[in-house]
Scaffold this active site. Structure first.
Site, mmCIF file in Angstrom:
data_model
loop_
_atom_site.group_PDB
_atom_site.id
_atom_site.type_symbol
_atom_site.label_atom_id
_atom_site.label_comp_id
_atom_site.label_asym_id
_atom_site.label_seq_id
_atom_site.Cartn_x
_atom_site.Cartn_y
_atom_site.Cartn_z
ATOM 1 N N ASP A 171 2.035 5.908 -6.517
ATOM 2 C CA ASP A 171 3.356 6.000 -5.907
ATOM 3 C C ASP A 171 4.805 6.256 -7.054
ATOM 4 O OD1 ASP A 171 3.080 6.022 -3.720
ATOM 5 O OD2 ASP A 171 2.746 3.502 -3.578
ATOM 6 N N HIS A 205 -2.154 -1.906 -10.009
ATOM 7 C CA HIS A 205 -2.986 -1.221 -9.257
ATOM 8 C C HIS A 205 -4.730 -2.172 -8.591
ATOM 9 C CE1 HIS A 205 -5.493 1.201 -7.184
ATOM 10 N NE2 HIS A 205 -5.273 2.011 -6.675
ATOM 11 N N HIS A 256 0.255 -1.622 0.129
ATOM 12 C CA HIS A 256 0.308 -0.446 0.133
ATOM 13 C C HIS A 256 0.952 1.531 -0.204
ATOM 14 C CE1 HIS A 256 -3.252 2.681 0.231
ATOM 15 N NE2 HIS A 256 -3.712 2.591 1.902
HETATM 16 N N1 ACO Z 1 4.809 -6.328 -10.721
HETATM 17 C C1 ACO Z 1 4.800 -7.225 -12.243
HETATM 18 N N2 ACO Z 1 3.686 -8.113 -11.804
HETATM 19 C C2 ACO Z 1 2.091 -7.394 -10.871
HETATM 20 C C3 ACO Z 1 2.499 -6.553 -10.417
HETATM 21 C C4 ACO Z 1 4.190 -6.193 -10.133
HETATM 22 N N3 ACO Z 1 3.686 -4.304 -10.335
HETATM 23 N N4 ACO Z 1 1.014 -5.661 -10.385
HETATM 24 C C5 ACO Z 1 0.668 -7.298 -10.649
HETATM 25 N N5 ACO Z 1 1.008 -8.183 -11.397
HETATM 26 C C6 ACO Z 1 0.804 -8.847 -11.905
HETATM 27 C C7 ACO Z 1 0.574 -10.003 -10.759
HETATM 28 O O1 ACO Z 1 2.021 -11.013 -10.198
HETATM 29 C C8 ACO Z 1 -0.472 -11.323 -11.576
HETATM 30 O O2 ACO Z 1 0.099 -12.128 -12.011
HETATM 31 P P1 ACO Z 1 -0.528 -13.447 -12.771
HETATM 32 O O3 ACO Z 1 -1.399 -13.052 -13.292
HETATM 33 O O4 ACO Z 1 0.495 -13.892 -13.547
HETATM 34 O O5 ACO Z 1 0.603 -13.991 -11.434
HETATM 35 C C9 ACO Z 1 -1.481 -10.233 -12.056
HETATM 36 O O6 ACO Z 1 -0.212 -8.975 -12.179
HETATM 37 C C10 ACO Z 1 -2.178 -9.675 -11.512
HETATM 38 O O7 ACO Z 1 -1.404 -9.284 -10.163
HETATM 39 P P2 ACO Z 1 -2.245 -9.391 -9.318
HETATM 40 O O8 ACO Z 1 -1.135 -9.156 -7.715
HETATM 41 O O9 ACO Z 1 -3.857 -10.368 -8.681
HETATM 42 O O10 ACO Z 1 -3.347 -7.766 -9.122
HETATM 43 P P3 ACO Z 1 -4.135 -7.048 -7.279
HETATM 44 O O11 ACO Z 1 -5.067 -6.063 -7.374
HETATM 45 O O12 ACO Z 1 -4.246 -8.382 -6.387
HETATM 46 O O13 ACO Z 1 -2.405 -6.648 -6.201
HETATM 47 C C11 ACO Z 1 -1.382 -4.525 -5.865
HETATM 48 C C12 ACO Z 1 -2.699 -5.184 -7.046
HETATM 49 C C13 ACO Z 1 -0.969 -4.860 -5.072
HETATM 50 C C14 ACO Z 1 -0.852 -2.655 -6.259
HETATM 51 C C15 ACO Z 1 0.118 -5.093 -7.394
HETATM 52 O O14 ACO Z 1 -0.155 -4.714 -8.374
HETATM 53 C C16 ACO Z 1 1.814 -4.754 -6.416
HETATM 54 O O15 ACO Z 1 1.426 -5.912 -5.534
HETATM 55 N N6 ACO Z 1 1.687 -3.919 -6.917
HETATM 56 C C17 ACO Z 1 3.531 -3.626 -6.492
HETATM 57 C C18 ACO Z 1 3.234 -3.228 -5.514
HETATM 58 C C19 ACO Z 1 2.330 -1.368 -5.304
HETATM 59 O O16 ACO Z 1 3.477 -1.104 -6.363
HETATM 60 N N7 ACO Z 1 1.601 -1.208 -4.292
HETATM 61 C C20 ACO Z 1 1.282 0.776 -4.252
HETATM 62 C C21 ACO Z 1 -0.687 0.377 -4.929
HETATM 63 S S1 ACO Z 1 -0.219 2.264 -4.911
HETATM 64 C C22 ACO Z 1 -1.853 2.484 -3.920
HETATM 65 O O17 ACO Z 1 -1.473 2.145 -2.854
HETATM 66 C C23 ACO Z 1 -1.338 3.943 -3.492
#
Ligand code: ACO
Length: 380
Positions: free
Chosen positions: A316, A265, A226
């Site tokens: 971010d 996201h 987050h």
């Molecule tokens: N890098 C690489 N792959 C990613 C990323 C990433 N940053 N984000 C998502 N993916 C991929 C996942 O590995 C998944 O791939 P798969 O289907 O092959 O397994 C697919 O995209 C779907 O991702 P989920 O994790 O299911 O998506 P979710 O909606 O649960 O996650 C989250 C959202 C937690 C923000 C995720 O994108 C993440 O961890 N990002 C990195 C951390 C980050 O930047 N957080 C800040 C969020 S914004 C905020 O809080 C203000």
């Protein structure tokens, strides 16, 4: 809702579950649009101060000049921390990071405040405004105390963003830095039912008080999935070091299923509109500082991530480059997010109080039942 004999559907992580109606913000994840109280985020970021946007979030309308002046003055008046709180902060300055100190101090501010546990709408509003005003002071004080420096008292001549930068260094900041900080605060102020805001609303739904609610918010925002992401972005950019390493770095990370921080996201499946605004600010600031290295790396990351994964930067990613260009310490990335988000948390807390229903979801129990009970001395 499921019928009498129907089992409710399972939604891990509450993904796709709508739990309330709201007039605070609209996050349109398909179109990549964000509105606060109906206003486009781009218009607010370009034209409003954080104080003006906070007024909009709390009072459900943009202020006129007189209302804004009164609100700005109220925030200025309520910035200072009581002496016993500063004394307490000194005792843990060396032992906590800034988010831990913020979480602890927000909670501690209830000490000696006879109104802190009152929960009428007006009390909640007043307590909320008092806390929003104090978040920057707590962050700046802790930052200085941790380095063994004396605190810089708030400057009543400066606005919210300028005063925050001033309290960090003791120097009145330049106009461009203030504008960038203010814009960043506006962009981070509110974002519907994100994890920390949801936590705030769960706390409030028990009719607990504003200090408890905002303490919850800080604790949740702290996590790297987050608000903790901005800091992780800068660690990653530092690890990548130069643009020529960027493509290989991302491809290797994706092959290992390692997350690229600041990307992806839960709601936006296209470009995060906040990231678009901040990208421009990050570009302008990097140009002024004659250091385009991180922007060049960013371009390569965007190219690879969009082509390989159809995933785009979130707020971010570019805020981390903005903070770097402003010379802000990495440690403050998430606390800055918390300062801004305090206004969204208070707006949501007020909305929850106004139309409260205890938030209490169900789980699907998948463990055993009717196990034979074994007395303690007979257990293997
Ligand atoms: N890098 C690489 N792959 C990613 C990323 C990433 N940053 N984000 C998502 N993916 C991929 C996942 O590995 C998944 O791939 P798969 O289907 O092959 O397994 C697919 O995209 C779907 O991702 P989920 O994790 O299911 O998506 P979710 O909606 O649960 O996650 C989250 C959202 C937690 C923000 C995720 O994108 C993440 O961890 N990002 C990195 C951390 C980050 O930047 N957080 C800040 C969020 S914004 C905020 O809080 C203000």
């Amino acid at each position: 809702m499921a019928g009498k004999n129907e089992k409710p559907g399972l939604s891990v992580g509450l993904a796709g579950v709508v739990i309330a109606e709201s007039t605070i913000s609209l996050v349109d994840g398909e179109a990549g649009k964000l509105y606060y109280r109906g206003y486009r985020i781009e218009d607010l970021a370009q034209n409003c101060s954080f104080e003006e946007v906070t007024y909009l979030l709390l009072y459900e309308k943009l202020p006129n000049r007189k209302e804004l002046d009164a609100f700005v003055n109220e925030l200025r008046r309520r910035r200072t921390l009581p002496d016993h709180i500063v004394k307490m902060m000194k005792s843990y300055a060396k032992h906590m990071n800034t988010m831990e100190a913020l979480r602890t101090t927000v909670s501690a501010l209830a000490a000696g405040d006879p109104d802190a546990s009152k929960v009428s709408y007006e009390d909640n509003l007043q307590n909320g405004i008092g806390l929003i005003a104090k978040f920057p002071t707590i962050v700046a004080y802790h930052h200085r105390l941790k380095q063994g420096k004396s605190v810089v008292q708030p400057n009543s001549k400066l606005g919210f963003a300028a005063n925050f930068l001033y309290m960090l260094t003791g120097k009145v900041p330049d106009e461009m830095s203030v504008r960038a900080m203010d814009m960043d605060f506006v962009l981070h102020a509110e974002h519907s039912f994100n994890a920390s805001t949801f936590g705030v609303r769960v706390t409030v739904s028990t009719l607990s008080d504003m200090h408890s609610a905002l303490t919850t918010g800080v604790g949740i925002l702290k996590g790297p999935l987050h608000g903790g992401a901005a800091q992780e972005v800068m660690h990653m950019l530092r690890e990548i070091k130069t643009p020529k390493n960027a493509r290989k770095y991302v491809m290797d990370a994706l092959a290992k299923h390692t997350l690229i921080m600041g990307y992806g996201h839960r709601v936006y499946k296209v470009y995060d509109p906040r990231a678009r605004v901040l990208k421009k600010t990050a570009t302008d600031l990097s140009r002024i500082k004659h250091n385009m290295k991180y922007m060049q790396i960013a371009d390569i990351l965007e190219d690879v991530m969009s082509r390989e994964k159809n995933i785009y930067p979130n707020v971010d990613f570019y805020s981390s480059i903005v903070y770097h260009a402003l010379g802000l310490p990495l440690e403050l990335d998430t606390p800055i997010f918390a300062i801004a988000r305090s206004s969204g948390w208070v707006a949501h807390a007020l909305a929850q109080y106004k139309n409260n229903k205890l938030i209490r979801p169900l789980d699907r129990y998948v463990g055993p039942i009717d196990l034979k009970f074994v007395p303690i001395d007979m257990r293997p």
